[in-house]
Scaffold this active site. Structure first.
Site, PDB file in Angstrom:
ATOM      1  CE1 TYR A  53      -3.475  -2.507   0.096  1.00 43.79           C
ATOM      2  CE2 TYR A  53      -3.918  -1.966   2.379  1.00 43.79           C
ATOM      3  CZ  TYR A  53      -4.233  -2.682   1.244  1.00 43.79           C
ATOM      4  OH  TYR A  53      -5.306  -3.540   1.258  1.00 43.79           O
ATOM      5  CG  LEU A 226     -18.254   4.010   2.228  1.00 42.41           C
ATOM      6  CD1 LEU A 226     -17.516   5.243   2.727  1.00 42.41           C
ATOM      7  CD2 LEU A 226     -19.748   4.150   2.469  1.00 42.41           C
ATOM      8  N   GLY A 228     -15.724   2.510  -3.151  1.00 43.85           N
ATOM      9  CA  GLY A 228     -14.698   3.427  -3.622  1.00 43.85           C
ATOM     10  C   GLY A 228     -15.203   4.848  -3.778  1.00 43.85           C
ATOM     11  N   GLY A 229     -16.176   5.239  -2.952  1.00 41.87           N
ATOM     12  CA  GLY A 229     -16.754   6.579  -3.019  1.00 41.87           C
ATOM     13  C   GLY A 229     -18.118   6.601  -3.666  1.00 41.87           C
ATOM     14  CG  LEU A 230     -21.427   3.739  -6.140  1.00 42.00           C
ATOM     15  CD1 LEU A 230     -21.469   4.499  -7.449  1.00 42.00           C
ATOM     16  CD2 LEU A 230     -21.629   2.234  -6.388  1.00 42.00           C
ATOM     17  N   GLY A 233     -21.923  10.171  -1.186  1.00 40.26           N
ATOM     18  CA  GLY A 233     -22.506  11.426  -1.642  1.00 40.26           C
ATOM     19  C   GLY A 233     -21.864  11.914  -2.932  1.00 40.26           C
TER      20      GLY A 233
END
Length: 340
Positions: A53, A226, A228-230, A233
């Site tokens: 990472y 989430l 990956g941001g989906l 919001g």
């Protein structure tokens, strides 16, 4: 924050865990110590990282130093927890490629050989500034190494005191069963948990992975809840959203349509889509903890109320109503390379 037992280990982990795949990018290395401190203040005791990472090109972004100029996520985590190591259940992973050599790990196998694991655990210990790792994950299956050899290596590391437990990540149900049953047959330590990508938009683990874990008594730690941001919001409209956070594609039209549905539900219920998506994941049977990877402290603060959000059967059914096709999505192949 609430805590759940991690299988039969007797260890309690926070319902939300702090993911560090983007440490050094978002948050930056300079911001990470404050970020970890805030997570600890909120009651999070599980930190999830990996030896692959942070400082790999797949995480590169404009305005951020190139991978070769960045520290690894393990180094950043090690510095952030210095002086408070015992406050955390610290997990890291091995098997993904960390160099160009023939024995430097691979998405296609070789990363769980005794040679590779024994080399890389020492590097992780140094970077994390600790004498032991609490949970050491096999990051993904290794078709080139006998499962007996990999499990015996993890068992040896436990007996040496270098790791407390080992776990599996991204294993299909049959491989999870193979590992557990092999450990039982050989009298070796069993994996303490299984980590998978699972969300309202990616429900294929319900076919095989989650039932296998429950049958075997292996709890699941979730990443990607989430999307990956989906479900974060406006986060779904960012340039670095979805698979683009780690060099892959963004969101599909079907995913964006599902996100609109989740946003509409959350607005009617007086909460946020991110909190709803996390609460849904936490409501699934066999889930011990859900990893979150917010890119700022403000985003982190917005996620915390999810642990207090209870979704009744009617709301869960409404959330899942348009998500049927996602549950039938094809399984990732053994050589695929998701972020975790």
């Amino acid at each position: 924050m609430r805590y759940r037992l991690l299988g039969s280990s007797g260890v309690r982990v926070s319902e939300l865990a702090l993911g560090t795949a983007l440490f050094g990018v978002a948050p930056t290395a300079a911001e990470a110590t404050a970020f970890v401190a805030r997570a600890a203040d909120a009651g999070i005791n599980l930190i999830d990282t990996a030896n692959s990472y942070g400082n790999q090109p797949r995480f590169d972004r404009e305005g951020v130093p190139a991978a070769a100029q960045r520290e690894s996520a393990e180094e950043i985590v090690g510095r952030a927890i210095a002086g408070r190591r015992d406050e955390f259940v610290l997990s890291t992973k091995v098997s993904e490629p960390v160099g160009d050599g023939p024995n430097d790990g691979s998405y296609d196998g070789g990363g769980l050989s005794r040679l590779h694991v024994m080399r890389l655990v020492e590097r992780s210990l140094r970077r994390l500034r600790t004498d032991h790792i609490d949970i050491y994950y096999a990051h993904r299956p290794d078709p080139l190494t006998r499962i007996e050899d990999t499990l015996a290596t993890f068992d040896l590391l436990i007996r040496q005191g270098k790791i407390r437990y080992y776990a599996l990540s991204n294993y299909p149900g049959w491989r999870l069963a193979e590992a557990v049953l092999t450990a039982r047959r050989l009298g070796l330590h069993e994996p303490v948990c299984h980590q998978i990508r699972y969300s309202l938009s990616r429900r294929d683990p319900e076919r095989e992975m989650l039932p296998a874990g429950r049958h075997l008594g292996i709890d699941t730690v979730v990443f990607g809840a989430l999307g990956g941001g989906l479900f974060a919001g406006d986060g779904r409209f960012r340039r670095y959203s979805g698979g683009a956070r780690w060099g892959g594609p963004g969101h599909s039209a079907a995913e964006l349509a599902l996100a609109e549905h989740v946003v509409a539900c959350s607005e009617r219920w007086g909460t946020s889509s991110a909190q709803v998506a996390l609460a849904w994941a936490l409501s699934r049977p066999g889930i011990a903890s859900v990893i979150v990877g917010p890119e700022s402290v403000a985003e982190f603060e917005e996620l915390l109320p999810a642990v207090d959000l209870q979704l009744g059967p009617d709301r869960i059914a409404e959330l899942e109503a348009p998500a049927g096709p996602a549950a039938d999505a094809p399984r990732p192949t053994a050589g695929s390379a998701p972020a975790r």
